[in-house]
Scaffold this active site. Sequence first.
Site, PDB file in Angstrom:
ATOM      1  N   GLU A  11      38.815  47.151  32.080  1.00  0.00           N
ATOM      2  CA  GLU A  11      40.199  46.781  31.755  1.00  0.00           C
ATOM      3  C   GLU A  11      40.793  47.659  30.652  1.00  0.00           C
ATOM      4  O   GLU A  11      41.974  47.531  30.340  1.00  0.00           O
ATOM      5  CB  GLU A  11      40.250  45.304  31.337  1.00  0.00           C
ATOM      6  N   ILE A 151      29.558  30.416  35.329  1.00  0.00           N
ATOM      7  CA  ILE A 151      29.400  29.193  36.126  1.00  0.00           C
ATOM      8  C   ILE A 151      29.454  29.516  37.622  1.00  0.00           C
ATOM      9  O   ILE A 151      30.432  30.060  38.121  1.00  0.00           O
ATOM     10  CB  ILE A 151      30.498  28.155  35.769  1.00  0.00           C
ATOM     11  N   ASP A 195      37.214  33.815  41.025  1.00  0.00           N
ATOM     12  CA  ASP A 195      36.219  33.113  41.854  1.00  0.00           C
ATOM     13  C   ASP A 195      36.401  31.614  41.653  1.00  0.00           C
ATOM     14  O   ASP A 195      37.174  31.183  40.803  1.00  0.00           O
ATOM     15  CB  ASP A 195      34.795  33.539  41.455  1.00  0.00           C
TER      16      ASP A 195
HETATM   17  N1  ADE Z   1      34.665  34.562  34.485  1.00  0.00           N
HETATM   18  C1  ADE Z   1      35.031  34.745  35.763  1.00  0.00           C
HETATM   19  N2  ADE Z   1      34.438  33.857  36.581  1.00  0.00           N
HETATM   20  C2  ADE Z   1      33.663  33.079  35.779  1.00  0.00           C
HETATM   21  C3  ADE Z   1      32.793  31.998  36.024  1.00  0.00           C
HETATM   22  N3  ADE Z   1      32.590  31.533  37.258  1.00  0.00           N
HETATM   23  N4  ADE Z   1      32.149  31.456  34.970  1.00  0.00           N
HETATM   24  C4  ADE Z   1      32.345  31.934  33.704  1.00  0.00           C
HETATM   25  N5  ADE Z   1      33.139  32.964  33.422  1.00  0.00           N
HETATM   26  C5  ADE Z   1      33.807  33.539  34.444  1.00  0.00           C
END
Ligand code: ADE
Length: 227
Positions: A11, A151, A195
């Site tokens: 980024e 997560i 996600d």
């Molecule tokens: N950043 C992007 N996706 C994430 C996730 N699933 N858990 C923690 N940080 C994140």
Amino acid sequence: MIGIIVSRNEEISPFLDKMRSVKTHFIGSNQYHEGLFGDKKIVVVHSRFGKVNAAIRATILIERFGAKTILFNGVAGALNKSLHIGDLVCATSLIQHDVDIEALGYAVGFIPETGDFFATDPFLNGLAESVAIERGLKLKKGIVATGDQFIADDAKKAQIAERYKAVAVEMEGAAAACVCSAFGVPIFVLRTISDAADMDAGFNFDAFLESSVVISTGFTLDMVAKL
Ligand code: ADE
């Protein structure tokens, strides 16, 4: 001076491409890129994963560079079915979901003499709303949970969402917000959903990163121009 923290190295270069008179400072094993965007002095730094890294960057920006505003950019996992990949989320407040001092009688997420939810700045959030309108983008708002865990598990996801009424989860924002609260510096946290924080989270993550960065960098620089 406006401090900009991005969570991943990928980024950084979209910001550098738009900056003039860039000078790079090496502090605490990291690079702080100081320069101009239009007539605004900005310093851009890559946080790296996790709360400690984010707290170091925010502290250096404030104490060494005199940042009067911090803008944080990154991606997040959705905790809420109404959020989809590519959606932009403006954190209204952030909490450290992995803080647990319950054994001493404190609510999970709460740190004595420090607090639990750290609010972002209402003026900056309002500015973000106008940028979103101008860019024809939807900006969702909500509580964001931060912890030193990526997560990718339905049960953990449900627990964080329910406990903190959080809409998204990431790994840095609340730490930066905690530092900003301690120093009285306004912070804005923008997260792009990458996600669903479930079993597919790791798989989707890398593929998504590249495309989201272009949008979030443009968004943040529009905010800088308005400050
Ligand atoms: N950043 C992007 N996706 C994430 C996730 N699933 N858990 C923690 N940080 C994140």
